[in-house]
Scaffold this active site. Structure first.
Site, PDB file in Angstrom:
ATOM      1  N   ARG A 248       0.982  -1.153  -0.239  1.00  0.00           N
ATOM      2  CA  ARG A 248       0.075  -0.098   0.036  1.00  0.00           C
ATOM      3  C   ARG A 248       1.039   1.257   0.107  1.00  0.00           C
ATOM      4  NH1 ARG A 248      -3.654  -2.800  -1.420  1.00  0.00           N
ATOM      5  NH2 ARG A 248      -5.606  -3.229  -0.968  1.00  0.00           N
ATOM      6  N   GLU A 277      -3.045   7.953  -5.575  1.00  0.00           N
ATOM      7  CA  GLU A 277      -3.202   7.276  -6.926  1.00  0.00           C
ATOM      8  C   GLU A 277      -4.375   7.986  -7.525  1.00  0.00           C
ATOM      9  OE1 GLU A 277      -3.481   3.105  -5.806  1.00  0.00           O
ATOM     10  OE2 GLU A 277      -1.211   2.852  -5.299  1.00  0.00           O
ATOM     11  N   HIS A 296      -0.163   0.127  -9.848  1.00  0.00           N
ATOM     12  CA  HIS A 296      -1.025  -0.709  -8.762  1.00  0.00           C
ATOM     13  C   HIS A 296      -1.859  -1.668  -9.751  1.00  0.00           C
ATOM     14  CE1 HIS A 296      -3.484  -0.052  -4.876  1.00  0.00           C
ATOM     15  NE2 HIS A 296      -3.358  -1.696  -5.320  1.00  0.00           N
TER      16      HIS A 296
END
Length: 360
Positions: A248, A277, A296
């Site tokens: 994360r 993000e 991601h």
């Protein structure tokens, strides 16, 4: 009963493999559940998000927008929220537990993919895959072999794993094939007996930072782990060390990482996740040659999308029909719901009692 499904999740449920549907939404039809679909993104307002969820019994959600306390308190019918993958950090777990709402996930579906991706980033950084590829394509075959920094060897090194859950264990099994001298891990919630099964030595975080040539992060995002890699931690690491984060984004302080990479406090880094993000295209991190960034996608694969989407949907369908979900991130909610059923059942009125199944 009604459930909300993010349009992206709905598309994932209809993934095709050679024309054969891997999963579909028939499970909802069979359970008498009505679907409402709409695309939600980071730009979806809280007000509109609440409007979408207010009359729903369940929802298939993503990483954004945040399903926080204000959202949950404004949705009196919601009984179950289901996230794809393992992480549930977009859900306020304390609020969900207090309100009697299940926060479900699909554990284990992306273990292989994330462990593979972390391994791939480490290999790209140690073997300088990008640099050599760029040089050859620019017609610099001979000069690249002379002037690009010499690749690193994993064999004989010390590898540190932060977070020793399923993905951390998966990474350990992969890295051992490359012959490291020592594999160490930091995880205050795992005992040495468990680590022994994987040939890994548990150490404290300070020792892992000091000793590791390569560090990979596989811990959850919590208040405890927020910016666990910041200025002091980078100063403790070897200046030849490489850091990989496929967990994360908030676990790594981006400003501290930038300073560490530019000042030579560490050698290189690989990120699949960032604190913001999508990462801003003007972020100074993106100017660094000793940093790899992927968007991601570590968990992604055709099989993962199909399997995780199906299980994410089944979580909602199962809970609303009195069955246990695949994964429950807030097990204390079972007690909350039991108390509700003992008096005013509220949002659980008319829903089969699944608590026995959940407790198994």
């Amino acid at each position: 009963m009604k459930i909300f499904i993010d349009e992206v999740k709905s598309m994932a449920l209809k993934v095709f493999n050679g024309g054969r549907p891997l999963a579909d939404t028939s499970m909802f039809d069979n359970a008498g559940i009505e679907l409402t679909e709409e695309l939600v993104t980071a730009t979806t307002t809280r007000e509109h998000y609440i409007e979408l969820l207010r009359d729903m019994d369940g929802a298939l959600i993503g990483t954004l927008p945040l399903t926080d306390s204000d959202v949950l308190e404004a949705c009196p019918k919601i009984k179950v929220l289901s996230r794809m993958g393992v992480g549930v950090d977009s859900i306020d777990l304390d609020a969900a537990t207090r309100l009697g709402i299940l926060a479900c996930n699909t554990p284990g579906v992306n273990t292989s993919e994330v462990a593979d991706h972390a391994m791939a980033q480490l290999l790209a950084l140690t073997r300088l895959i990008r640099e050599f590829d760029t040089a050859v394509k620019a017609g610099k075959w001979s000069t690249a072999r002379q002037f690009i920094p010499i690749p690193k060897r994993i064999a004989g090194s010390t590898v540190g794993i932060v977070g020793f859950g399923n993905i951390g264990k998966g990474f350990a099994s992969r890295i051992r094939g490359f012959g490291p001298f020592r594999v160490i891990a930091y995880d205050p919630y795992v005992d040495q007996t468990t680590a022994d099964l994987h040939g890994v030595e548990l150490v404290d975080l300070d020792e892992l930072l000091r000793s590791s040539d390569f560090i990979t992060i596989h811990a959850p995002a919590t208040d405890e782990t927020h910016h666990m890699f910041s200025y002091d931690q980078f100063k403790s690491m070897k200046d030849s060390a490489i850091l990989v984060n496929c967990a994360r984004g908030p676990l790594v302080d981006p400003e501290a990482l930038y300073d560490a990479l530019t000042a030579g406090q560490i050698s290189a880094a690989g990120l699949d996740v960032t604190e913001q993000e999508p990462i801003d295209s003007e972020d100074p991190l993106l100017t660094l040659d000793n940093l790899i960034v992927t968007p991601h996608v570590a968990a992604s694969s055709e099989l993962f999308i199909a399997e995780s989407s199906r299980k994410q949907a089944e979580n909602v369908s199962r809970v609303l029909t009195g069955q246990a979900p695949h994964g429950l991130a807030n097990p204390e909610v079972i007690k909350t719901i039991a108390r509700m059923r003992g008096g005013d059942p509220g949002r659980w009125e008319g829903i089969p009692d699944y608590s026995t199944a959940l407790a198994l």
